[in-house]
Design an enzyme around this catalytic site. Structure first.
Site, PDB file in Angstrom:
ATOM      1  N   ASN A 273       1.113 -11.810 -17.852  1.00  0.00           N
ATOM      2  CA  ASN A 273       0.122 -12.054 -16.816  1.00  0.00           C
ATOM      3  C   ASN A 273       0.712 -12.147 -15.504  1.00  0.00           C
ATOM      4  O   ASN A 273       0.725 -13.402 -14.923  1.00  0.00           O
ATOM      5  CB  ASN A 273      -1.017 -12.682 -17.217  1.00  0.00           C
ATOM      6  CG  ASN A 273      -2.132 -12.882 -16.314  1.00  0.00           C
ATOM      7  OD1 ASN A 273      -2.906 -13.619 -16.228  1.00  0.00           O
ATOM      8  ND2 ASN A 273      -2.467 -11.791 -15.737  1.00  0.00           N
TER       9      ASN A 273
ATOM     10  N   GLN B 185      19.699  11.009  32.274  1.00  0.00           N
ATOM     11  CA  GLN B 185      19.434   9.995  31.309  1.00  0.00           C
ATOM     12  C   GLN B 185      19.533  10.647  29.812  1.00  0.00           C
ATOM     13  O   GLN B 185      19.374  11.784  29.665  1.00  0.00           O
ATOM     14  CB  GLN B 185      17.762   9.559  31.228  1.00  0.00           C
ATOM     15  CG  GLN B 185      17.372   9.001  32.531  1.00  0.00           C
ATOM     16  CD  GLN B 185      16.091   8.608  32.301  1.00  0.00           C
ATOM     17  OE1 GLN B 185      15.252   7.499  32.537  1.00  0.00           O
ATOM     18  NE2 GLN B 185      15.092   9.494  32.295  1.00  0.00           N
TER      19      GLN B 185
ATOM     20  N   GLU C 197     -10.386  -0.978 -16.352  1.00  0.00           N
ATOM     21  CA  GLU C 197     -10.665  -2.245 -17.491  1.00  0.00           C
ATOM     22  C   GLU C 197     -12.263  -2.471 -17.167  1.00  0.00           C
ATOM     23  O   GLU C 197     -12.412  -3.627 -16.872  1.00  0.00           O
ATOM     24  CB  GLU C 197      -9.880  -3.325 -16.977  1.00  0.00           C
ATOM     25  CG  GLU C 197      -9.652  -4.297 -18.233  1.00  0.00           C
ATOM     26  CD  GLU C 197     -10.361  -5.597 -18.497  1.00  0.00           C
ATOM     27  OE1 GLU C 197     -11.257  -5.666 -19.139  1.00  0.00           O
ATOM     28  OE2 GLU C 197     -10.406  -6.382 -17.208  1.00  0.00           O
TER      29      GLU C 197
ATOM     30  N   TYR D  67      -9.703 -19.661 -20.905  1.00  0.00           N
ATOM     31  CA  TYR D  67      -9.483 -18.024 -20.817  1.00  0.00           C
ATOM     32  C   TYR D  67      -8.161 -17.528 -21.556  1.00  0.00           C
ATOM     33  O   TYR D  67      -7.022 -18.017 -21.295  1.00  0.00           O
ATOM     34  CB  TYR D  67      -9.511 -17.437 -19.593  1.00  0.00           C
ATOM     35  CG  TYR D  67      -9.331 -15.987 -19.322  1.00  0.00           C
ATOM     36  CD1 TYR D  67     -10.259 -14.997 -19.822  1.00  0.00           C
ATOM     37  CD2 TYR D  67      -7.965 -15.964 -18.953  1.00  0.00           C
ATOM     38  CE1 TYR D  67      -9.793 -13.630 -19.541  1.00  0.00           C
ATOM     39  CE2 TYR D  67      -7.735 -14.429 -18.864  1.00  0.00           C
ATOM     40  CZ  TYR D  67      -8.903 -13.267 -19.181  1.00  0.00           C
ATOM     41  OH  TYR D  67      -8.277 -12.037 -19.030  1.00  0.00           O
TER      42      TYR D  67
ATOM     43  N   LYS E  36      25.916  23.436   9.003  1.00  0.00           N
ATOM     44  CA  LYS E  36      24.757  24.009   9.323  1.00  0.00           C
ATOM     45  C   LYS E  36      23.867  23.750   7.888  1.00  0.00           C
ATOM     46  O   LYS E  36      22.687  23.447   7.972  1.00  0.00           O
ATOM     47  CB  LYS E  36      24.996  25.550   9.267  1.00  0.00           C
ATOM     48  CG  LYS E  36      23.827  26.337   9.324  1.00  0.00           C
ATOM     49  CD  LYS E  36      23.703  27.840   9.577  1.00  0.00           C
ATOM     50  CE  LYS E  36      24.360  28.235  10.797  1.00  0.00           C
ATOM     51  NZ  LYS E  36      23.195  27.976  11.897  1.00  0.00           N
TER      52      LYS E  36
ATOM     53  N   ASN F 123     -13.709  -4.569 -14.426  1.00  0.00           N
ATOM     54  CA  ASN F 123     -13.372  -5.932 -14.159  1.00  0.00           C
ATOM     55  C   ASN F 123     -12.292  -5.954 -13.164  1.00  0.00           C
ATOM     56  O   ASN F 123     -12.098  -6.696 -12.111  1.00  0.00           O
ATOM     57  CB  ASN F 123     -12.678  -6.592 -15.417  1.00  0.00           C
ATOM     58  CG  ASN F 123     -12.410  -7.972 -15.244  1.00  0.00           C
ATOM     59  OD1 ASN F 123     -13.013  -8.773 -14.710  1.00  0.00           O
ATOM     60  ND2 ASN F 123     -11.130  -8.243 -15.864  1.00  0.00           N
TER      61      ASN F 123
END
EC number: 4.3.1.24
Length: 712
Positions: free
Chosen positions: A256, A344, A480, A104, A452, A483
């Site tokens: 690639n 808290q 593509e 390929y 501010k 694919n």
């Protein structure tokens, strides 16, 4: 390593019985503290040489090569030991081509048209680069459609590292040429958009290949920002021998792969890791200036939750707060007057370790995923010389990058959300425990609106950051000719994460300037309170101690309660006009005298022992001297001679304050000065982008031993 094959290619023992699935390796990479990892990253970033061998590249090294300020000082060196493996795979491709082997991208077409065949391997690679040059640039080498040079440099480095492993069928000389381009600061122009990273970053990487092959449309940017054509780029970089005529597979080897997305991701994650530590330290400073209760960092709380990111975040905050002068003062206040503030603290402070911990874990995990990716072989087909075959697979799929970038971006947005919550409390006098509204430091609050505008800007930053938190990877389009029907969108996600990092830097710099303002306001508060206390005490002694005939007067017992009023009252509730009858100080001082008068009983009927009779004298005397004393205390502080020193110097967070006020020269902001908040925030933002603030950040934590304080 199992050995070396006869053709020179290193033969990897990938089927080891120990950790065959790499999970143990992944887990081992997370050992130790996140802070130690960040320190290591910073040290790697500052090294003068990045040595590439294919397997040990780090995000910090990628960030170092990409950084504009480093291009003249950090160089890339290739491992000579990798040459044999690279040559072996290149030779294998040529041999297989000569034998008529069908591979390929060597003898076939590409993607959905791989059914086509050719014996003209060189021409096929040339056509590959031509049709992939599909990017659009607009005008100029740094137009909005051009990938920033730093991103391109990162991609070049990562691609070299991948190809050095010898599974891609490319000549070593091509890798040397790319290295020369990097070392001579010659950067190809790549399009910003146009890749989906399904078969790698095909379109942008094709422009690096285009420059190497001398395509007439290829451009580069030189060391001084000048635009170069391919011939000029080769000359400046010292690449001799002319342009490369690509051999079979070499064009595919160049394009690639996932280098553009993973390169940018590396840059992003270097900053993200530093920002994560920064957010921990800023949260601790927030606790200091808010008079927070440090028990939220207690190790037992976090140990019971089990999450390592949370435990470390709490331990870092605990370290900053341990021994802090602010914490000591606040603890004393909470003990003597427990009702002055809520039991808290609010969530933005109290749950900051629980909030930041998961974000740190996500960023750290993303970093490891990207480091695995930049050391991976991610093209197709892979040349396995040892087994004499080409393997057709899908390592070009950039999913690890897209997913890690989506996750990291969400973590950055969460950090920004916490920062905005803390900032909103800091500037709001209803929540900030006595600091003035908008952190105004001027004498006249009606002509000083402090931060501010900055709060509005922070809301804008935070909103955009939350929008960017939306994922990219769920927007895949089939491409593509169907694919590439699933694709990673890794560069898009990395770009959006880079935007998120930039916005979080804007938020962090604005927040740090506000925290420094709050530190100085606490200093001013302490000096003004001291002046008011001394004045009230002196006036009380002069007007309340003795009667008209020199006898001791019952009102002398009021002084202690008068001083308690001064201690309890927020200074900035009256600082602009301390003797105003409309402000709480004078009202509450009078109430003390009235209460004592009511308790004085029958003595009030006697003019010589009446406390009511003393109120007017006390107030008149106070009005005569207090405004002058308050102004004197403020002026002394402004001239650098305060009666009480700034507590920040006794705190572990001091290095950041010193950096902002000292090294950057960012000053206390008031409406009386011309300088705007944005000007001071800009100084910090620029320093943050240049990495100047890192040393001060790490100095705050230099004494931390990597463990929480003992539970006792």
């Amino acid at each position: 390593m199992a050995g070396v094959a006869q053709n020179g290619h290193q033969e990897m023992d990938f089927c080891m019985k120990v950790d065959p699935l790499n999970w143990e390796m992944a887990a081992d990479s997370l050992k130790g503290s996140h802070l130690d990892e960040v320190k290591k990253m910073v040290a790697e970033f500052r090294k003068p040489v990045v040595k590439l061998g294919g397997e040990t590249l780090t995000v910090a090294q990628v960030a170092a090569i990409a950084a504009k300020d480093n291009v003249k000082t950090v160089k890339v060196e290739l491992s000579e030991g990798a040459r044999a493996g690279v040559k072996a795979s290149s030779d294998w491709v040529m041999d297989s081509m000569g034998k008529g082997t069908d591979s390929y991208g060597v003898t076939t077409g590409f993607g959905a048209t791989s059914h086509r065949r050719t014996k003209n391997g060189g021409a096929l690679q040339k056509e590959l680069i031509r049709f992939l040059n599909a990017g659009v640039f607009g005008n100029g080498t740094e137009s909005c459609h051009t990938l920033p040079q730093s991103g391109t440099r990162a991609a070049m480095l990562v691609r070299i590292n991948t190809l050095l492993q010898g599974y891609s069928g490319i000549r070593f000389e091509i890798l040397e040429a790319i290295t020369k381009l990097l070392n001579h600061n010659v950067t190809p122009c790549l399009p910003l958009r146009g890749t989906i990273t399904a078969s790698g970053d095909l379109v942008p990487l094709s422009y690096i290949a285009g420059l190497l092959t001398g395509r007439p449309n290829s451009k580069a940017v030189g060391p001084n920002g000048e635009t170069l054509n391919a011939e000029e780029a080769f000359r400046v970089a010292g690449v001799n021998g002319g342009f490369f005529e690509l051999q079979p597979k070499e064009g595919l080897a160049l394009v690639n792969g996932t280098a553009v997305g993973s390169g940018l991701a590396s840059m992003v994650l270097f900053d993200a890791n530093v920002l994560a530590v920064f957010s921990e330290v800023l949260s601790a400073i927030f606790a200091e200036v808010m008079n927070g209760k440090p028990e939220f960092t207690d190790h037992l709380t976090h140990k019971l939750k089990h999450h390592p990111g949370q435990i470390e975040a709490a331990a870092i905050m605990e370290h900053i707060l341990d021994g802090s002068s602010y914490v000591k003062a606040a603890q004393k206040l909470h003990e003597t007057d427990p009702l002055q503030k809520p039991k808290q603290d609010r969530y933005a402070l109290r749950t900051s370790p629980q909030w930041l911990g998961p974000q740190i874990e996500v960023i750290r995990s993303a970093t490891k995923m990207i480091e695995r990716e930049i050391n991976s072989v991610n093209d197709n087909p892979l040349i396995d010389v040892s087994r004499n075959k080409a393997l057709h697979g899908g390592n070009f799929q950039g999913t690890p990058i897209g997913v890690s970038m989506d996750n990291a971006r969400l973590a950055l947005a969460s950090i920004g959300k916490l920062m905005f919550g803390q900032f909103s409390e800091l500037v709001n006098d209803y929540y900030n425990n006595g600091l003035p509204s908008n952190l105004t430091a001027g004498r006249n609050p009606s002509l000083d609106y402090g931060f501010k505008g900055s709060e509005i800007a922070m809301a804008s930053y935070c909103s955009e950051l939350q929008f960017l938190a939306n994922p990219v990877t769920n927007h895949v389009q089939s491409a593509e000719q169907h694919n590439q029907d699933v694709n990673s969108l890794d560069l898009i996600s990395a770009r959006k994460t880079a935007e998120a990092v930039d916005i979080l830097k804007l938020m962090s710099s604005t927040y740090l300037v506000a925290l420094c303002q709050a530190i100085d306001l606490r200093h001013l508060e302490e000096n003004l309170r001291n002046a008011v206390k001394n004045t009230v005490s002196q006036v009380a002694k002069r007007t309340l101690t003795m009667g008209t005939n020199g006898e001791l007067h019952p009102s002398r017992f009021c002084e202690k309660d008068l001083l308690r009023v001064v201690d309890r009252e927020y200074v900035f509730a009256y600082a602009d006009d301390a003797c105003s009858a409309n402000y709480p100080l004078m009202q509450k001082l009078r109430q003390v005298l009235v209460d004592h008068a009511l308790q004085n009983g029958e003595n009030e009927k006697n003019a010589n022992s009446s406390i009511f009779q003393k109120i007017l004298a006390f107030e008149d005397e106070l009005k005569a001297v207090l405004p002058k004393e308050v102004e004197s205390a403020r002026a002394a502080l402004e001239s650098g001679n305060p009666a009480i020193a700034n507590r920040i110097k006794e705190c572990r967070s001091y290095p950041l304050y010193r950096f902002v006020r000292g090294e950057l020269g960012a000053e206390l902001l008031t409406g009386e000065k011309v300088r705007s908040p944005g000007e001071e925030c800009d100084k910090v933002f620029t320093a943050m982008c240049n990495g100047q603030i890192i040393d001060s950040l790490l100095e705050c934590l230099k004494e931390w031993n990597g463990a929480p304080l003992p539970i006792c």
